[in-house]
Scaffold this motif. Structure first.
Motif, PDB file in Angstrom:
ATOM      1  N   ARG A  94       0.944  -1.463   0.502  1.00 26.40           N
ATOM      2  CA  ARG A  94       0.045  -0.058  -0.273  1.00 26.40           C
ATOM      3  C   ARG A  94       1.103   1.146   0.178  1.00 26.40           C
ATOM      4  O   ARG A  94       2.437   1.269   0.147  1.00 26.40           O
ATOM      5  N   PRO A  95      -0.143   2.300   0.165  1.00 24.93           N
ATOM      6  CA  PRO A  95       0.878   3.637  -0.323  1.00 24.93           C
ATOM      7  C   PRO A  95       1.855   4.035   0.872  1.00 24.93           C
ATOM      8  O   PRO A  95       2.748   4.519   1.053  1.00 24.93           O
ATOM      9  N   GLN A  96       1.421   3.865   2.128  1.00 23.57           N
ATOM     10  CA  GLN A  96       1.745   3.576   3.338  1.00 23.57           C
ATOM     11  C   GLN A  96       1.756   2.193   3.898  1.00 23.57           C
ATOM     12  O   GLN A  96       1.308   0.998   4.692  1.00 23.57           O
ATOM     13  N   PRO A  97       3.534   1.857   2.963  1.00 24.38           N
ATOM     14  CA  PRO A  97       3.360   0.386   3.200  1.00 24.38           C
ATOM     15  C   PRO A  97       3.772  -0.297   4.736  1.00 24.38           C
ATOM     16  O   PRO A  97       4.113  -1.395   4.685  1.00 24.38           O
ATOM     17  N   SER A  98       4.210   0.329   5.896  1.00 29.84           N
ATOM     18  CA  SER A  98       5.099  -0.314   6.388  1.00 29.84           C
ATOM     19  C   SER A  98       4.940   0.804   7.709  1.00 29.84           C
ATOM     20  O   SER A  98       4.828   2.318   7.445  1.00 29.84           O
ATOM     21  N   MET A  99       5.258   0.155   9.045  1.00 24.45           N
ATOM     22  CA  MET A  99       5.310   0.829  10.121  1.00 24.45           C
ATOM     23  C   MET A  99       5.776   2.460  10.153  1.00 24.45           C
ATOM     24  O   MET A  99       5.884   3.227  10.399  1.00 24.45           O
ATOM     25  N   VAL A 100       6.730   2.339   8.982  1.00 27.54           N
ATOM     26  CA  VAL A 100       7.705   4.163   9.621  1.00 27.54           C
ATOM     27  C   VAL A 100       6.583   5.199   9.199  1.00 27.54           C
ATOM     28  O   VAL A 100       6.594   5.926   8.978  1.00 27.54           O
ATOM     29  N   SER A 101       5.472   4.752   7.971  1.00 25.03           N
ATOM     30  CA  SER A 101       5.036   5.842   7.427  1.00 25.03           C
ATOM     31  C   SER A 101       3.381   5.452   7.806  1.00 25.03           C
ATOM     32  O   SER A 101       2.797   6.280   7.744  1.00 25.03           O
ATOM     33  N   THR A 114       6.991  -4.873  17.326  1.00 25.56           N
ATOM     34  CA  THR A 114       8.416  -4.598  17.248  1.00 25.56           C
ATOM     35  C   THR A 114       9.063  -4.572  18.289  1.00 25.56           C
ATOM     36  O   THR A 114      10.594  -4.932  18.312  1.00 25.56           O
ATOM     37  N   SER A 115       8.906  -3.803  18.763  1.00 27.45           N
ATOM     38  CA  SER A 115       9.981  -3.120  19.977  1.00 27.45           C
ATOM     39  C   SER A 115       9.849  -3.978  21.396  1.00 27.45           C
ATOM     40  O   SER A 115      10.975  -4.564  21.566  1.00 27.45           O
ATOM     41  N   ARG A 116       8.926  -4.978  22.005  1.00 28.08           N
ATOM     42  CA  ARG A 116       8.907  -6.063  22.705  1.00 28.08           C
ATOM     43  C   ARG A 116       9.595  -7.081  22.582  1.00 28.08           C
ATOM     44  O   ARG A 116      10.528  -7.386  23.205  1.00 28.08           O
ATOM     45  N   ALA A 117       9.787  -7.175  20.754  1.00 24.39           N
ATOM     46  CA  ALA A 117      10.729  -9.025  20.728  1.00 24.39           C
ATOM     47  C   ALA A 117      11.878  -8.497  20.436  1.00 24.39           C
ATOM     48  O   ALA A 117      13.148  -9.364  20.137  1.00 24.39           O
ATOM     49  N   PHE A 118      12.337  -6.833  20.238  1.00 23.81           N
ATOM     50  CA  PHE A 118      13.938  -6.702  20.047  1.00 23.81           C
ATOM     51  C   PHE A 118      14.478  -6.114  20.523  1.00 23.81           C
ATOM     52  O   PHE A 118      15.028  -5.000  21.652  1.00 23.81           O
ATOM     53  N   THR A 119      14.648  -7.438  22.042  1.00 17.54           N
ATOM     54  CA  THR A 119      14.850  -7.180  23.434  1.00 17.54           C
ATOM     55  C   THR A 119      16.517  -6.733  23.205  1.00 17.54           C
ATOM     56  O   THR A 119      17.827  -7.487  22.825  1.00 17.54           O
ATOM     57  N   ALA A 226      12.239 -13.601  14.123  1.00 16.89           N
ATOM     58  CA  ALA A 226      10.366 -13.390  13.574  1.00 16.89           C
ATOM     59  C   ALA A 226       9.972 -14.522  14.245  1.00 16.89           C
ATOM     60  O   ALA A 226       8.013 -14.551  14.721  1.00 16.89           O
ATOM     61  N   SER A 227      10.272 -15.609  15.017  1.00 22.03           N
ATOM     62  CA  SER A 227       9.859 -16.478  15.863  1.00 22.03           C
ATOM     63  C   SER A 227       9.548 -16.386  17.535  1.00 22.03           C
ATOM     64  O   SER A 227       8.266 -16.440  17.739  1.00 22.03           O
ATOM     65  N   ALA A 228      10.288 -15.519  18.045  1.00 15.53           N
ATOM     66  CA  ALA A 228       9.734 -13.911  18.892  1.00 15.53           C
ATOM     67  C   ALA A 228       8.414 -13.440  18.521  1.00 15.53           C
ATOM     68  O   ALA A 228       7.139 -13.089  19.231  1.00 15.53           O
ATOM     69  N   LEU A 229       8.117 -12.689  17.404  1.00 12.51           N
ATOM     70  CA  LEU A 229       7.055 -12.626  16.731  1.00 12.51           C
ATOM     71  C   LEU A 229       5.428 -13.333  17.043  1.00 12.51           C
ATOM     72  O   LEU A 229       4.928 -13.088  17.600  1.00 12.51           O
ATOM     73  N   LEU A 230       6.111 -13.847  16.653  1.00 14.15           N
ATOM     74  CA  LEU A 230       5.315 -15.553  16.685  1.00 14.15           C
ATOM     75  C   LEU A 230       4.810 -15.812  17.313  1.00 14.15           C
ATOM     76  O   LEU A 230       3.465 -15.921  18.353  1.00 14.15           O
ATOM     77  N   HIS A 242      -0.618 -12.416  11.114  1.00 20.90           N
ATOM     78  CA  HIS A 242       0.680 -13.279  10.444  1.00 20.90           C
ATOM     79  C   HIS A 242       0.793 -11.630   9.450  1.00 20.90           C
ATOM     80  O   HIS A 242       2.293 -11.759   8.837  1.00 20.90           O
ATOM     81  N   GLU A 243       0.196 -11.287   8.988  1.00 18.04           N
ATOM     82  CA  GLU A 243      -0.021 -10.315   7.851  1.00 18.04           C
ATOM     83  C   GLU A 243       1.178  -8.808   8.419  1.00 18.04           C
ATOM     84  O   GLU A 243       1.793  -8.483   7.504  1.00 18.04           O
ATOM     85  N   GLU A 244       0.769  -9.027   9.545  1.00 15.38           N
ATOM     86  CA  GLU A 244       0.957  -7.912  10.268  1.00 15.38           C
ATOM     87  C   GLU A 244       3.048  -7.611  10.817  1.00 15.38           C
ATOM     88  O   GLU A 244       3.874  -6.984  10.695  1.00 15.38           O
ATOM     89  N   ILE A 245       2.830  -9.322  10.975  1.00 18.61           N
ATOM     90  CA  ILE A 245       4.237 -10.257  11.309  1.00 18.61           C
ATOM     91  C   ILE A 245       5.344 -10.064  10.207  1.00 18.61           C
ATOM     92  O   ILE A 245       6.590  -9.228   9.779  1.00 18.61           O
ATOM     93  N   ALA A 246       4.555 -10.311   9.401  1.00 15.86           N
ATOM     94  CA  ALA A 246       5.290  -9.757   7.492  1.00 15.86           C
ATOM     95  C   ALA A 246       5.846  -8.673   6.984  1.00 15.86           C
ATOM     96  O   ALA A 246       6.829  -8.558   6.562  1.00 15.86           O
ATOM     97  N   SER A 247       4.839  -7.606   7.560  1.00 14.45           N
ATOM     98  CA  SER A 247       4.812  -5.873   7.252  1.00 14.45           C
ATOM     99  C   SER A 247       6.412  -5.757   8.467  1.00 14.45           C
ATOM    100  O   SER A 247       6.971  -5.286   8.219  1.00 14.45           O
ATOM    101  N   ILE A 248       5.786  -5.891   9.865  1.00 17.05           N
ATOM    102  CA  ILE A 248       7.294  -6.103  10.584  1.00 17.05           C
ATOM    103  C   ILE A 248       8.447  -5.852   9.648  1.00 17.05           C
ATOM    104  O   ILE A 248       9.770  -5.198  10.126  1.00 17.05           O
ATOM    105  N   LEU A 249       8.743  -7.483   9.548  1.00 17.64           N
ATOM    106  CA  LEU A 249       9.884  -8.391   8.835  1.00 17.64           C
ATOM    107  C   LEU A 249      10.735  -7.007   7.528  1.00 17.64           C
ATOM    108  O   LEU A 249      11.093  -7.393   7.449  1.00 17.64           O
ATOM    109  N   PHE A 250       8.759  -6.305   6.771  1.00 14.92           N
ATOM    110  CA  PHE A 250       9.400  -5.881   5.765  1.00 14.92           C
ATOM    111  C   PHE A 250      10.150  -4.549   6.282  1.00 14.92           C
ATOM    112  O   PHE A 250      11.034  -3.915   6.077  1.00 14.92           O
ATOM    113  N   SER A 251       9.480  -4.334   7.339  1.00 15.24           N
ATOM    114  CA  SER A 251      10.615  -2.937   7.856  1.00 15.24           C
ATOM    115  C   SER A 251      11.852  -3.538   8.609  1.00 15.24           C
ATOM    116  O   SER A 251      12.738  -2.226   7.670  1.00 15.24           O
TER     117      SER A 251
END
Ligand code: HEM
Length: 421
Positions: A94-101, A114-119, A226-230, A242-251
């Motif tokens: 989409r035009p706002q393709p991920s979190m940073v937009s 995202t930050s919870r899993a990024f320990t 990826a497993s921490a997000l799952l 799952h779609e949101e996890i893929a979006s975070i990995l895209f970021s």
């Protein structure tokens, strides 16, 4: 009755074009030629963006997400042709393709997991892998001959680190690296229509790949991000799909890659430009972390980030309409003398280099800043040890830069280990 200082008509700079070859070669020369003290905000018709140069104004924008939306952060600079738009839409881009937009609350929904899993533990655990990867890459270098440091070290290192952090199988790293290159040109460059279609096809393949990765990981977990997000998804599948996890990995796959490649490239370039800077680090490696911070102020690897006004606003004394697109010139903010005295001087002992806006500020503040700094620090440590006499060859080499507004670092940097006798 006290009078408010009047907002002025916005100055216009018809000749300001950050994709112009002269700008790409030396944006700081262009900055020095502009009257930013008198005109801290100006309109650039070549882009249809308002350029914001002062530290205080850039920071104020970052800290006010209600008045300044992030929707333009990844918006293609040029309007896309319908064929490219259709491919992107079909690929779920989409035009706002991920979190940073995204703005709150959509941003908050993604940022929290995202930050919870990024320990810190997960980042610290990367240290051994970063050291091993740097050593492996430098061991492959012939110390008796000049080599391209970007190809040998700065490009492969962060990609390998962020992909292994995420849990991407090594066999797929090359494909992902290529897709990231397409992504940079599509959103931050000025591609011709046929190139747009090619980039859009890559983007659709890139997103499709990440969706499949999440599905595969769901059945075969590992000790990876990826497993921490799952695991967060398992607690409440509606709160993180799952779609949101893929979006975070895209970021992450992109944000953790070119940014750091360029940070290491800019650091080595600026050190070797004045060899005493490099020699000092050979003798005093404990200065390396602070030197990296000063580089992020002096020559940041993300020199520009973007926002758009949600309503009329006044910035730098200029009245802006609603929907005004803002080009936040982070590199100019790093040269703001009111925050960094004598800003043109590269000074690794500057007490406040860390005030840099190179990682943004506020709700979108870079999640990977510690990882990026760590990679640059360990790369510098590993480079200065075996190569104390490293130098640029030739010293006045023409350094190529990718034609985009937001990701800046050498695309090639030729160095000589100085050990050929
Ligand atoms: C080392 C050089 C790096 C630089 C200069 C950099 C810079 C930035 C900037 C300017 C932003 C936007 C901030 C804002 O809009 O306020 C950002 C966001 C982000 N960065 Fe970095 N970054 C770097 C490394 C990394 C790494 C290594 C990762 C991850 C592995 C990463 C992940 C992210 C993510 C996920 C966001 C989006 C955060 C959000 O929207 O809430 N970055 N970064």
């Amino acid at each position: 009755m006290a009078t408010e200082p009047e907002a002025v008509q916005c100055p216009v700079r018809a000749d300001f074009d950050p994709l112009d070859p002269a700008f790409l070669e030396d944006p700081y020369a262009v900055l020095a030629s502009l009257p930013v003290a008198e005109e801290p905000v100006f309109y650039a018709p070549a882009l249809d963006y308002y350029v914001v140069t002062r530290y205080a104004d850039v920071e104020a924008v970052f800290l006010d997400p209600h008045s300044y939306s992030a929707a333009t952060a990844q918006l293609p600079l040029v309007p896309l042709v319908p064929a490219a738009r259709e491919i992107l839409a079909a690929g779920g881009h989409r035009p706002q393709p991920s979190m940073v937009s995204l703005d709150p609350p959509a941003h908050t929904r993604l940022r929290r997991p995202t930050s919870r899993a990024f320990t810190p533990r997960r980042v610290a655990a990367m240290e051994a892998r970063i050291r091993a990867t740097v050593d492996e890459l430098l061991d492959a270098v012939d110390p008796a001959a000049p080599f391209d440091l970007v190809a040998a070290l700065t490009f492969p290192l962060p990609a390998s680190i962020v992909f292994s952090f995420m849990g991407v199988p090594e066999a797929d790293w090359a494909r992902l690296k290529e897709w990231c290159g397409h992504r940079a040109t599509l959103a931050w460059g000025r591609p011709a229509p046929d190139e747009q279609v090619e980039h859009a096809e890559s983007m659709a393949a890139y997103r499709g790949y990440l969706r499949e990765l999440v599905a595969a990981k769901a059945d075969a977990r590992g000790d990876d991000y990826a497993s921490a997000l799952l695991a967060i998804h398992d607690e409440d599948p509606e709160a993180l799909t799952h779609e949101e996890i893929a979006s975070i990995l895209f970021s992450l796959s992109f944000a953790g890659h070119e940014t750091t490649n360029n940070l290491i490239g800019n650091t080595v370039r600026r050190l070797l430009e004045e060899p005493v800077r490099y020699e000092r680090l050979v003798k005093e490696p404990q200065q390396i972390p602070h030197t990296v911070d000063e580089i992020l102020r002096f020559d940041p690897s993300v020199p520009v980030w973007r926002r758009v006004t949600t309503k009329p606003a006044t910035l730098g004394g200029v009245e802006l309409p609603a929907n005004a697109k803002l080009f936040l010139w982070l590199a100019a903010a790093g040269r703001d003398a009111s925050v960094f005295p004598d800003p043109e001087a590269f000074d690794p002992e500057r007490p406040n280099s860390r005030r840099t806006l190179a990682f943004g500020r506020g709700i979108h503040f870079c999640i990977g800043s510690a990882l990026g700094r760590l990679e640059a620090t360990l790369a510098l440590e590993a480079l200065t040890r075996p190569f104390p006499a490293l130098r640029l060859v030739p010293a006045d080499q023409e350094i190529p830069f990718h034609p985009n507004i937001s990701f800046r670092g050498p695309q090639a940097l030729w160095v000589d280990p100085g050990m050929s006798g």
